[in-house]
Design an enzyme around this catalytic site. Structure first.
Site, PDB file in Angstrom:
ATOM      1  N   ALA A 111       0.769  -1.239   0.000  1.00  0.00           N
ATOM      2  CA  ALA A 111       0.000   0.000   0.000  1.00  0.00           C
ATOM      3  C   ALA A 111       0.803   1.293   0.000  1.00  0.00           C
ATOM      4  O   ALA A 111       0.296   2.326  -0.440  1.00  0.00           O
ATOM      5  CB  ALA A 111      -0.955   0.006   1.195  1.00  0.00           C
ATOM      6  N   PRO A 113       3.029   4.457  -0.949  1.00  0.00           N
ATOM      7  CA  PRO A 113       2.847   5.484   0.079  1.00  0.00           C
ATOM      8  C   PRO A 113       1.397   5.841   0.395  1.00  0.00           C
ATOM      9  O   PRO A 113       1.146   6.638   1.284  1.00  0.00           O
ATOM     10  CB  PRO A 113       3.577   6.689  -0.512  1.00  0.00           C
ATOM     11  CG  PRO A 113       3.391   6.530  -1.990  1.00  0.00           C
ATOM     12  CD  PRO A 113       3.472   5.043  -2.244  1.00  0.00           C
ATOM     13  N   GLU A 134       1.728  -2.781   4.411  1.00  0.00           N
ATOM     14  CA  GLU A 134       3.048  -2.476   3.848  1.00  0.00           C
ATOM     15  C   GLU A 134       4.096  -3.221   4.665  1.00  0.00           C
ATOM     16  O   GLU A 134       4.109  -3.136   5.901  1.00  0.00           O
ATOM     17  CB  GLU A 134       3.313  -0.967   3.889  1.00  0.00           C
ATOM     18  CG  GLU A 134       4.713  -0.547   3.498  1.00  0.00           C
ATOM     19  CD  GLU A 134       5.121  -1.024   2.108  1.00  0.00           C
ATOM     20  OE1 GLU A 134       6.241  -1.549   1.973  1.00  0.00           O
ATOM     21  OE2 GLU A 134       4.305  -0.867   1.168  1.00  0.00           O
ATOM     22  N   ARG A 139       8.493   2.721   5.136  1.00  0.00           N
ATOM     23  CA  ARG A 139       7.428   3.129   4.221  1.00  0.00           C
ATOM     24  C   ARG A 139       6.062   3.077   4.886  1.00  0.00           C
ATOM     25  O   ARG A 139       5.163   3.841   4.526  1.00  0.00           O
ATOM     26  CB  ARG A 139       7.459   2.253   2.976  1.00  0.00           C
ATOM     27  CG  ARG A 139       8.572   2.605   2.012  1.00  0.00           C
ATOM     28  CD  ARG A 139       8.769   1.555   0.937  1.00  0.00           C
ATOM     29  NE  ARG A 139       7.570   1.310   0.152  1.00  0.00           N
ATOM     30  CZ  ARG A 139       7.150   2.035  -0.874  1.00  0.00           C
ATOM     31  NH1 ARG A 139       7.846   3.089  -1.242  1.00  0.00           N
ATOM     32  NH2 ARG A 139       6.061   1.715  -1.546  1.00  0.00           N
ATOM     33  N   ASP A 178      -0.650  -3.970  -5.796  1.00  0.00           N
ATOM     34  CA  ASP A 178       0.171  -3.077  -6.610  1.00  0.00           C
ATOM     35  C   ASP A 178       1.609  -3.533  -6.381  1.00  0.00           C
ATOM     36  O   ASP A 178       2.301  -3.048  -5.498  1.00  0.00           O
ATOM     37  CB  ASP A 178      -0.031  -1.621  -6.200  1.00  0.00           C
ATOM     38  CG  ASP A 178       0.696  -0.655  -7.116  1.00  0.00           C
ATOM     39  OD1 ASP A 178       0.642  -0.858  -8.339  1.00  0.00           O
ATOM     40  OD2 ASP A 178       1.329   0.281  -6.610  1.00  0.00           O
ATOM     41  N   CYS A 231       4.006  -0.918 -12.292  1.00  0.00           N
ATOM     42  CA  CYS A 231       4.423   0.244 -13.080  1.00  0.00           C
ATOM     43  C   CYS A 231       5.581  -0.163 -13.985  1.00  0.00           C
ATOM     44  O   CYS A 231       6.602   0.530 -14.057  1.00  0.00           O
ATOM     45  CB  CYS A 231       4.782   1.425 -12.186  1.00  0.00           C
ATOM     46  SG  CYS A 231       6.070   1.083 -10.972  1.00  0.00           S
TER      47      CYS A 231
END
Length: 460
Positions: A111, A113, A134, A139, A178, A231
């Protein structure tokens, strides 16, 4: 910095020479700047005019492109949680949620930032719950800070290896991964991503993604929705990760509902088995490189159950007088439940309270709900997080409205003039948006803004 040679070679193989050349040209250009408004804050239209909005992000309600990148650090509205600076492509994940998202239980498994976490929190509303996990301890603190500032009060932040999140089997309507990746989609905006790229890291990321997806599948309820995103452009980490998962789960995975994506958006839509996939190339869509996919877990899929003995709850009940004092600080006290962890009192919406208590018995919960504060002689000394809570009762204390210059001084934790403050505790505001608390004692103001969040840099 030059693009990695092997990356360039692989792009030619994957896209063809002409298409790859257009993508490489885009990667040497300027990335667009985009934000997402906080729907629980007022004054969005005026804020967009001031920031220089040029267009809406078409696939995300509340997402906007700016003409240029302002200095967000010196914008009080940014510190008030009025908006989140989020890359436009990544805002697409909200479109992959089930149509009736309000009230859902979502696990955001990687998760930090917090961009996607805050997006999900806005979607599920006060009756929903987002568990934002996380694994990295540094982080996770940034994630918790962003969750506090967003102020929806419907997020629990945890710090745990996904494979060790025992006791959560089949617990979530949506699990969003993610995944940590090789970061090729960030080459335009981050030279460090180019410098750190290697084929070995691609393989390491792919192996890590497989393990995370296995944990995600276990924690997804039958009939629930799995969201996967990276990404990167790398097929091994994108379609390859989906193919490997489907080989492990077989017909437990089924199609999700169709997602409408107009051709004008420039998103490349595809399929990998039952997964619907969505690719963002910077030369086609207005955003950074991004990959997203969605599928569902079949209604008849079995859910493994791991017998886990929870530890004793860290949440202690409160007496009637304390509950009464906390209740006056929120707009809907009947809709909330309160308890104490350590020396701090917390509040949760009633629909989430039991689940958060159970989570606290199973996992390391870093933050959840809204930190209300500490009690001194029966009176609440409010926690800084309470200032951002969308359900704060503004009538509980006076509000001091500051100029932008005064607000920045407050955010630097510098002295602020006493004239604007009433005696005692005050809510500190800029254009009606809360920034925190301060206490006036006689002719002096005690600045209560957290040291860890104060602005350290100077304006150019």
């Amino acid at each position: 910095m030059e693009l990695p040679a092997r990356f360039v070679e692989r792009l030619d193989e994957q896209l063809g020479a002409a298409e790859a050349a257009r993508l490489r040209t885009a990667l040497d250009g300027e990335p667009p700047v985009s934000i997402r408004l906080n729907p629980s804050r007022e004054g969005g239209e005026a804020l967009l005019r001031r920031l220089g909005c040029r267009a809406a992000v078409p696939w995300c309600d509340g997402g906007y492109y700016l003409r240029e990148r302002p200095s967000f650090t010196f914008d009080a509205a940014f510190h008030a949680g009025a908006y989140y600076v989020q890359e436009a492509s990544s805002q697409f994940v909200g479109r992959l949620l089930p149509d009736a998202a309000e009230g859902l239980r979502i696990l955001d498994l990687c998760a930090a930032p917090g961009g996607k976490t805050t997006l999900y929190a806005a979607k599920v509303g006060p009756r929903g719950l987002v568990v934002a996990n996380e694994i990295d301890r540094k982080r996770v603190q940034v994630l918790a800070d962003n969750v506090r500032k967003w102020g929806t009060g419907n997020v629990a932040v945890t710090c745990c290896d996904p494979q060790r999140m025992t006791g959560c089997d089949g617990a979530f309507d949506v699990v969003a991964v993610d995944a940590p990746c090789s970061g090729e989609g960030m080459f335009r905006k981050d030279d460090a991503a180019r410098a750190e790229w290697s084929e070995q890291n691609v393989h390491r990321c792919a192996a890590r993604q497989d393990a995370i997806l296995d944990a995600a599948w276990r924690m997804l309820r039958a009939g629930g929705t799995l969201l996967y995103s990276t990404c990167t452009f790398n097929r091994e980490e994108d379609e390859g990760a989906l193919e490997r998962l489907l080989a492990r789960v077989g017909d437990e995975a089924v199609e999700a509902s169709p997602v409408e994506v107009p051709e004008a958006w420039g998103i490349v839509c595809g399929r990998t088995g039952v997964f619907r996939t969505f690719r963002f190339f910077p030369h086609r869509a207005e955003g950074e490189g991004f990959f997203a996919a969605v599928a569902r877990k079949a209604e008849e899929a079995p859910t493994p159950r791991t017998a886990v003995k929870g530890r004793r709850s860290v949440l202690a009940p409160l007496d009637r007088a304390t509950r009464g004092e906390l209740a006056r600080w929120v707009t809907e006290p009947e809709a909330m439940r309160f308890a104490q962890a350590g020396d701090t009192c917390y509040g949760w919406y009633a629909e989430q309270a039991d689940e958060v208590r159970r989570l606290s018995e199973l996992l390391p919960v870093v933050y959840s709900g809204v930190a209300m504060g500490q009690l001194f002689k029966g009176c609440l000394r409010p926690d800084p997080a309470l200032a951002f809570f969308a359900g704060l009762n503004r009538g509980a204390l006076p509000a001091a409205e500051l100029t932008e210059e005064e607000a920045l001084a407050y955010l630097r934790k510098q002295e602020v003039a006493a004239e604007r403050f009433a005696q005692g505790m005050n809510l500190v505001c800029r254009e009606g948006r809360a920034l925190g608390f301060a206490k006036r004692i006689g002719g002096r103001v005690n600045n209560l803004y957290p040291n860890a969040l104060r602005i350290l840099k100077n304006e150019d």
